[in-house]
Write a protein that holds these residues in place. Structure first.
Motif, PDB file in Angstrom:
ATOM      1  N   THR A 132      58.338  31.279  35.380  1.00 16.99           N
ATOM      2  CA  THR A 132      59.259  32.377  35.092  1.00 16.99           C
ATOM      3  C   THR A 132      58.493  33.651  34.753  1.00 16.99           C
ATOM      4  O   THR A 132      59.032  34.755  34.859  1.00 16.99           O
ATOM      5  CB  THR A 132      60.191  32.013  33.929  1.00 16.99           C
ATOM      6  N   LEU A 133      57.229  33.521  34.386  1.00 16.37           N
ATOM      7  CA  LEU A 133      56.401  34.688  34.072  1.00 16.37           C
ATOM      8  C   LEU A 133      56.024  35.479  35.326  1.00 16.37           C
ATOM      9  O   LEU A 133      55.428  36.563  35.221  1.00 16.37           O
ATOM     10  CB  LEU A 133      55.134  34.259  33.328  1.00 16.37           C
ATOM     11  N   MET A 134      56.358  34.938  36.507  1.00 15.82           N
ATOM     12  CA  MET A 134      56.126  35.686  37.740  1.00 15.82           C
ATOM     13  C   MET A 134      56.868  37.023  37.728  1.00 15.82           C
ATOM     14  O   MET A 134      56.557  37.924  38.507  1.00 15.82           O
ATOM     15  CB  MET A 134      56.561  34.875  38.959  1.00 15.82           C
ATOM     16  N   SER A 135      57.826  37.166  36.831  1.00 16.54           N
ATOM     17  CA  SER A 135      58.552  38.435  36.708  1.00 16.54           C
ATOM     18  C   SER A 135      57.619  39.581  36.306  1.00 16.54           C
ATOM     19  O   SER A 135      57.920  40.748  36.561  1.00 16.54           O
ATOM     20  CB  SER A 135      59.682  38.307  35.685  1.00 16.54           C
ATOM     21  N   SER A 136      56.478  39.251  35.704  1.00 21.63           N
ATOM     22  CA  SER A 136      55.529  40.290  35.287  1.00 21.63           C
ATOM     23  C   SER A 136      54.286  40.324  36.172  1.00 21.63           C
ATOM     24  O   SER A 136      53.280  40.924  35.801  1.00 21.63           O
ATOM     25  CB  SER A 136      55.128  40.074  33.822  1.00 21.63           C
ATOM     26  N   ILE A 137      54.357  39.689  37.352  1.00 25.53           N
ATOM     27  CA  ILE A 137      53.177  39.600  38.212  1.00 25.53           C
ATOM     28  C   ILE A 137      52.744  40.983  38.721  1.00 25.53           C
ATOM     29  O   ILE A 137      51.542  41.222  38.923  1.00 25.53           O
ATOM     30  CB  ILE A 137      53.436  38.642  39.403  1.00 25.53           C
ATOM     31  N   GLU A 138      53.688  41.892  38.910  1.00 32.21           N
ATOM     32  CA  GLU A 138      53.323  43.237  39.370  1.00 32.21           C
ATOM     33  C   GLU A 138      52.394  43.915  38.360  1.00 32.21           C
ATOM     34  O   GLU A 138      51.431  44.596  38.742  1.00 32.21           O
ATOM     35  CB  GLU A 138      54.582  44.092  39.582  1.00 32.21           C
ATOM     36  N   TYR A 139      52.682  43.711  37.097  1.00 29.58           N
ATOM     37  CA  TYR A 139      51.832  44.278  36.040  1.00 29.58           C
ATOM     38  C   TYR A 139      50.443  43.665  36.084  1.00 29.58           C
ATOM     39  O   TYR A 139      49.430  44.362  35.933  1.00 29.58           O
ATOM     40  CB  TYR A 139      52.484  44.032  34.677  1.00 29.58           C
ATOM     41  N   GLU A 140      50.375  42.352  36.302  1.00 26.33           N
ATOM     42  CA  GLU A 140      49.085  41.666  36.353  1.00 26.33           C
ATOM     43  C   GLU A 140      48.250  42.158  37.540  1.00 26.33           C
ATOM     44  O   GLU A 140      47.028  42.246  37.457  1.00 26.33           O
ATOM     45  CB  GLU A 140      49.291  40.155  36.452  1.00 26.33           C
ATOM     46  N   LEU A 141      48.903  42.462  38.641  1.00 28.74           N
ATOM     47  CA  LEU A 141      48.189  42.889  39.841  1.00 28.74           C
ATOM     48  C   LEU A 141      47.695  44.325  39.745  1.00 28.74           C
ATOM     49  O   LEU A 141      46.700  44.692  40.382  1.00 28.74           O
ATOM     50  CB  LEU A 141      49.107  42.767  41.072  1.00 28.74           C
ATOM     51  N   PHE A 142      48.379  45.126  38.944  1.00 30.78           N
ATOM     52  CA  PHE A 142      48.157  46.576  38.956  1.00 30.78           C
ATOM     53  C   PHE A 142      46.698  46.965  38.712  1.00 30.78           C
ATOM     54  O   PHE A 142      46.157  47.860  39.361  1.00 30.78           O
ATOM     55  CB  PHE A 142      49.058  47.256  37.912  1.00 30.78           C
ATOM     56  N   SER A 143      46.045  46.294  37.784  1.00 32.54           N
ATOM     57  CA  SER A 143      44.693  46.691  37.395  1.00 32.54           C
ATOM     58  C   SER A 143      43.584  45.957  38.152  1.00 32.54           C
ATOM     59  O   SER A 143      42.408  46.172  37.883  1.00 32.54           O
ATOM     60  CB  SER A 143      44.498  46.476  35.888  1.00 32.54           C
TER      61      SER A 143
END
Length: 261
Positions: free
Chosen positions: A96-107
């Motif tokens: 369910t934490l995949m909802s924040s995957i965009e944030y993880e990818l950003f940097s």
């Protein structure tokens, strides 16, 4: 042994049958003697739920061995593979934490290729004939990651008045990804949730088959209660009731995909 083929199932509209199709094609390929790895790339966990019960899926989602943790840590995906109860069918579950995957990818450096890098050793090992990825119903950095890691994309489209809504955006997004992954191909549009009691599905099929340079699978997936029962039992419909109408249709679709290899 032939190169491992990576196919993702994507549509920016929810409810099109991506997860159901991905899971059933994956199982269908094993019935045809293929070794398959499924990757659940969606926070809704539906692909994982098609193979494990809810308690197990939620436990995996909260644990350390799921796709989110692998992407967050930038790790090789080999150690995240789980066996299923079906022969030749493995999975990397979601969270369910995949909802924040965009944030993880950003940097991350070369963030469009994080998934591709994670799959590199698995592909080189040639253990699997097919890797099938279930993408979330969005258009963003994570779906771009999935498309950059894939050889082909299958676009399930629901045969309803709203089924075609936004499909033009999907095509435009794929064209953008091709600037990075020039080898990406649209394997075809799959028409799903066809209710033959309603005449509208004929118009949907006609409209889709008139789109220039976009292949459409001959197989269509009709509405069938066996699909819901199989989901309730955390099984592919082909495993739940092989003689079902939808089971036969998914097997026909599997054979179409194999013929195009």
């Amino acid at each position: 042994m032939k190169k491992t083929k990576i196919i993702c199932f994507a549509n920016n509209k929810g409810g099109s049958g991506k997860s159901t199709t991905c899971g059933n094609v994956g199982y269908g390929l094993t019935l045809r003697g293929k070794k398959v790895l499924l990757i659940d790339g969606d926070m809704q966990l539906n692909l994982s739920l098609s193979l494990f019960d809810e308690d197990q899926v939620l436990s995996l989602a909260k644990g350390e061995k799921n796709l989110y943790e692998a992407i967050r840590k930038g790790e090789d995906l080999q150690s995240y593979i789980l066996s299923t109860k079906y022969e030749n069918l493995d999975i990397i579950p979601s969270s369910t934490l995949m909802s924040s995957i965009e944030y993880e990818l950003f940097s991350k450096w070369q963030r469009e290729f994080i998934l591709k890098k994670g799959l590199k050793k698995i592909v080189e090992d040639k253990k699997y004939d097919y890797i099938l990825i279930d993408a979330p119903p969005t258009l963003g950095g994570w779906v771009m990651n999935i498309l950059c890691a894939s050889d082909e994309v299958i676009i399930p489209v629901e045969a309803t008045p709203w089924g075609l809504f936004g499909i033009g955006n999907m095509f435009e997004f794929i064209e953008q990804v091709k600037e990075i992954n020039s080898n990406l191909k649209i394997a075809g549009i799959l028409i799903t949730k066809v209710d033959t009691r309603k005449s509208y599905f004929k118009q949907t099929i006609e409209d889709l088959r008139n789109i220039e340079n976009i292949p459409v699978f001959q197989t269509v997936i009709r509405v069938d209660s066996a699909v819901e029962w199989s989901q309730d039992n955390n099984m592919p419909v082909l495993a739940y009731k092989k003689s079902s109408r939808s089971g036969n249709e998914y097997l026909e679709l599997t054979d179409e995909i194999l013929k195009r290899r």
